[in-house]
Motif scaffolding. Structure first.
Motif, short mmCIF file in Angstrom:
data_model
loop_
_atom_site.label_atom_id
_atom_site.label_comp_id
_atom_site.label_asym_id
_atom_site.label_seq_id
_atom_site.Cartn_x
_atom_site.Cartn_y
_atom_site.Cartn_z
N ASP A 172 59.87 30.65 43.73
CA ASP A 172 58.51 29.74 43.35
C ASP A 172 57.75 30.48 42.42
N ILE A 173 57.40 31.83 42.75
CA ILE A 173 56.85 32.58 41.81
C ILE A 173 57.40 32.69 40.52
N CYS A 174 58.68 32.88 40.37
CA CYS A 174 59.38 33.06 39.06
C CYS A 174 59.30 31.62 38.43
N LEU A 175 59.49 30.73 39.11
CA LEU A 175 59.24 29.25 38.27
C LEU A 175 57.81 29.12 37.85
N ASP A 471 45.62 31.61 39.04
CA ASP A 471 46.73 31.36 39.84
C ASP A 471 48.15 32.29 39.16
N THR A 472 48.18 32.41 37.77
CA THR A 472 49.08 33.07 37.17
C THR A 472 49.02 34.61 37.55
N LEU A 473 47.88 35.15 37.52
CA LEU A 473 47.45 36.63 37.63
C LEU A 473 47.81 37.00 39.24
N LYS A 474 47.71 35.80 40.17
CA LYS A 474 48.08 35.96 41.49
C LYS A 474 49.48 36.29 41.58
N ASN A 475 50.39 35.08 40.98
CA ASN A 475 51.79 35.31 41.00
C ASN A 475 52.19 36.76 40.25
N LEU A 476 51.63 37.04 39.20
CA LEU A 476 52.10 38.22 38.37
C LEU A 476 51.87 39.33 39.49
N PHE A 477 50.81 39.50 40.38
CA PHE A 477 50.45 40.49 41.38
C PHE A 477 51.67 40.69 42.24
N PRO A 483 47.04 45.90 40.57
CA PRO A 483 46.34 44.99 40.25
C PRO A 483 46.66 44.41 38.78
N VAL A 484 46.46 43.20 38.01
CA VAL A 484 46.81 42.72 37.22
C VAL A 484 45.42 41.95 36.34
N HIS A 485 45.45 42.13 35.13
CA HIS A 485 44.29 41.85 34.36
C HIS A 485 44.88 40.97 33.08
N LEU A 486 43.77 40.09 32.63
CA LEU A 486 44.00 39.17 31.56
C LEU A 486 42.73 39.28 30.51
N GLN A 487 43.06 39.51 29.21
CA GLN A 487 42.09 39.75 28.43
C GLN A 487 42.10 38.30 27.54
N THR A 488 40.87 37.55 27.50
CA THR A 488 41.04 36.45 26.87
C THR A 488 39.58 36.01 26.25
N VAL A 489 39.18 34.73 25.51
CA VAL A 489 38.10 34.37 25.26
C VAL A 489 37.73 33.01 25.78
N VAL A 490 36.31 33.06 26.38
CA VAL A 490 35.60 31.68 27.20
C VAL A 490 34.70 31.41 26.50
N GLU A 491 34.55 30.17 25.95
CA GLU A 491 33.23 29.81 25.22
C GLU A 491 32.76 30.69 24.19
N PHE A 497 39.75 38.70 33.07
CA PHE A 497 39.88 38.41 34.56
C PHE A 497 41.10 39.29 35.07
N SER A 498 40.58 39.46 36.40
CA SER A 498 41.37 40.59 37.08
C SER A 498 41.93 40.05 38.72
N TYR A 499 43.07 40.43 38.95
CA TYR A 499 43.25 40.20 40.77
C TYR A 499 43.85 41.45 41.26
N ASP A 500 43.35 41.88 42.37
CA ASP A 500 43.65 42.99 42.90
C ASP A 500 44.63 42.93 43.97
N GLY A 501 45.05 41.76 44.24
CA GLY A 501 45.88 41.42 45.53
C GLY A 501 45.04 41.00 46.79
N ASP A 502 43.52 41.19 46.58
CA ASP A 502 42.80 40.32 47.49
C ASP A 502 41.76 39.60 47.09
N LYS A 503 41.01 39.88 45.68
CA LYS A 503 40.09 38.81 45.25
C LYS A 503 40.32 38.96 43.60
N HIS A 504 39.76 37.84 43.08
CA HIS A 504 39.68 37.72 41.82
C HIS A 504 38.07 38.36 41.36
N SER A 505 38.33 38.67 40.05
CA SER A 505 37.09 39.49 39.39
C SER A 505 37.00 38.87 37.89
N GLU A 506 35.97 38.79 37.59
CA GLU A 506 35.64 38.59 36.02
C GLU A 506 34.68 39.31 35.45
#
Length: 511
Positions: A172-175, A471-477, A483-491, A497-506
């Motif tokens: 499921d994660i790989c797909l 959701d993608t960060l959670k699966n990557l973790f 912990p996994v992080h994603l650098q992007t632009v919003v507005e 965006f980060s996910y440490d296995g327990d919670k998301h942060s921004e």
């Protein structure tokens, strides 16, 4: 529901192996006839085998992506249920399927009329020619039928050893990540091959000079600059990865802390993703090419008088415009016809482009007769993006009445937004670039020197769906285990965006 889906999968494996039918004598005769016509037109394809399936068997094979044997997973059972119900309610009907393989395999629906079987066979030979000769398919595995069966055997062994829940959850994660590949990497050497450097490469070479001239010939500032450059090169070689990497799945296969069976499954999912990638890159060309050839073979050679009405009904349905979406059969078919017509009449080149008289351009015909040669050349070297970019002209756009549309919130309906051919072409190309998916790269596998994973989104004017990104960060973790992080632009503002296995942060970033 899952039990029913599993039953459908088991039934599928048994049914398709035991009930597959060879062609009837009449279908075999028609197949030989259509194949001869196809080769006489210049089509070149691997040996092609047709098999006849009833509607239930066809849905079973379709649920497996056209292959008779895939690894067991609930998504195939779910897809079978969807196709079966859709067929029962009259919402769809699969007329044919063909597999890019050597030899090619194609399936015919048992309940089709003979004229439909003729159309399907001609259509299939168009696809087979495209698979064999288009450069974007040149790196695909031509024995994928066997490879898929091997993957299925391996996954079943892992299920027996590690349990269904563990293996299925990991699949499921790989797909969910299987689109994070580099579609062009098969044709480009992305990674720099590491070379072992001699020890003296880290020593600054000084020009030989007498002691009293040394400070002039080898000034201290220059020596320090050279030492700094050498150190920077060393640091660059230590970067992980050295350059940002678009093939995220390959990076995970090589670097993630996975067990051997997990690494093997991730590799299989990646291999299958690369097999299907050229089909996504050439959907418009491929379907248009097959439609062009089934129309030509049927109307010029294979059709008899009693079949004309049925053929016209079937073909018109194939190339009909669909409100709110692009029909790849129609767009590709019309473009192939336009290219052939233009090169037959010589409607290209400097003289034609410099002609500013509308009537003269419309009636232009110098009798070059290069249309057939041009479409075969185009079929060989283009994908959908270069195909649209090169041949979607202003005249074609106006003649076929293409336009862009948008939703009007006041009226509550979609309406025409722009008929300008450049806007239409730009929007079409944008939707095709990277399959309409965001560009995601691995930039640092040791972020903040803590073994964390940093990803980067190359912003192309459209923000990421934040819920999808999380959701993608959670699966990557689940794969990276850190912990996994994603650098992007919003507005128009930088976000991490980060996910440490327990919670998301921004948090905000500079951009």
């Amino acid at each position: 529901m899952q039990a029913r889906q599993g039953a459908a999968i088991n039934k599928m494996s048994i049914t398709t192996q035991s009930r597959r039918q060879s062609l009837t004598p009449e279908l075999a005769r028609i197949n030989c006839e259509i194949e001869v016509y196809a080769r006489e037109y210049g089509l070149d394809f691997y040996e092609t085998f047709f098999e006849v399936l009833d509607f239930e068997e066809m849905n079973m094979v379709a649920a497996y992506g056209g292959f008779p044997n895939r690894y067991p997973h609930w998504k195939f059972g779910m897809e079978y249920e969807r196709l079966n119900k859709s067929y029962a309610y009259g919402l769809h009907k699969i007329y044919e399927m063909v597999i890019n393989n050597d030899p090619c395999y194609a399936y015919l629906l048992e309940c089709n009329h003979l004229v439909d079987q003729k159309i399907v066979m001609a259509h299939v030979y168009g696809h087979c020619d495209f698979f064999k000769n288009n450069i974007w398919f040149s790196k695909t595995n031509r024995k994928m039928m066997d490879t898929m069966a091997n993957h299925a055997t391996k996954v079943r062994k892992y299920i027996d050893k590690y349990g269904l829940d563990a293996v299925e959850s990991f699949i499921d994660i790989c797909l969910s990540l299987d689109d994070l590949i580099d579609h062009h990497s098969l044709f480009i050497e992305r990674k720099t091959k590491l070379k072992k450097e001699p020890a003296e490469a880290s020593i600054v070479r000084k020009i030989a000079a007498s002691d009293y001239m040394d400070d002039f010939i080898n000034p201290r500032e220059f020596i320090e600059q050279q030492k700094q450059k050498i150190e920077e090169e060393k640091q660059k070689r230590r970067r992980f990865p050295e350059n940002r990497q678009k093939d995220v799945l390959l990076f995970l296969v090589e670097s993630a802390p996975l067990e051997n069976w997990q690494r093997d499954i991730l590799w299989m999912i990646r291999e299958e993703a690369y097999y299907f990638a050229p089909q996504g890159q050439t959907k418009i060309m491929n379907e248009g090419w097959a439609t062009y050839w089934h129309a030509k073979i049927m109307t010029e050679r294979a059709l008899n008088d009693a079949e004309v009405i049925d053929f016209a009904d079937h073909h018109s349905g194939t190339v009909a415009a669909h409100p709110g979406q692009i029909n790849p059969y129609r767009l590709g078919f019309e473009l192939w016809k336009d290219i052939e017509d233009r090169w037959n009449k010589g409607k290209f080149g400097k003289d034609y482009d410099d002609c500013d008289d509308y009537v003269s351009q419309r009636e232009w015909d110098i009798g070059l007769g290069l249309g057939r040669e041009k479409i075969f050349e185009t079929r060989r070297v283009h994908n959908d993006i270069t195909f649209i970019d090169a041949f979607f002209t202003e005249e074609f756009c106006h003649e076929k009445r293409f336009f862009t549309y948008q939703f009007n919130p006041e009226r509550g309906v979609y309406e025409i937004a722009d008929r300008n051919w450049k806007s239409v072409k730009q929007k079409l190309l944008f939707s095709l670039t990277n399959f309409g998916q965001p560009f995601i790269y691995v930039t640092d596998g040791n972020y903040n020197n803590r073994g964390e994973l940093l990803m980067e989104h190359r912003h192309e004017g459209i923000d990421l769906r934040v819920d999808y990104a999380k959701d993608t960060l959670k699966n990557l973790f689940s794969i990276w285990s850190r912990p996994v992080h994603l650098q992007t632009v919003v507005e128009d503002k930088g976000r991490l965006f980060s996910y440490d296995g327990d919670k998301h942060s921004e948090r905000k970033t500079d951009g």
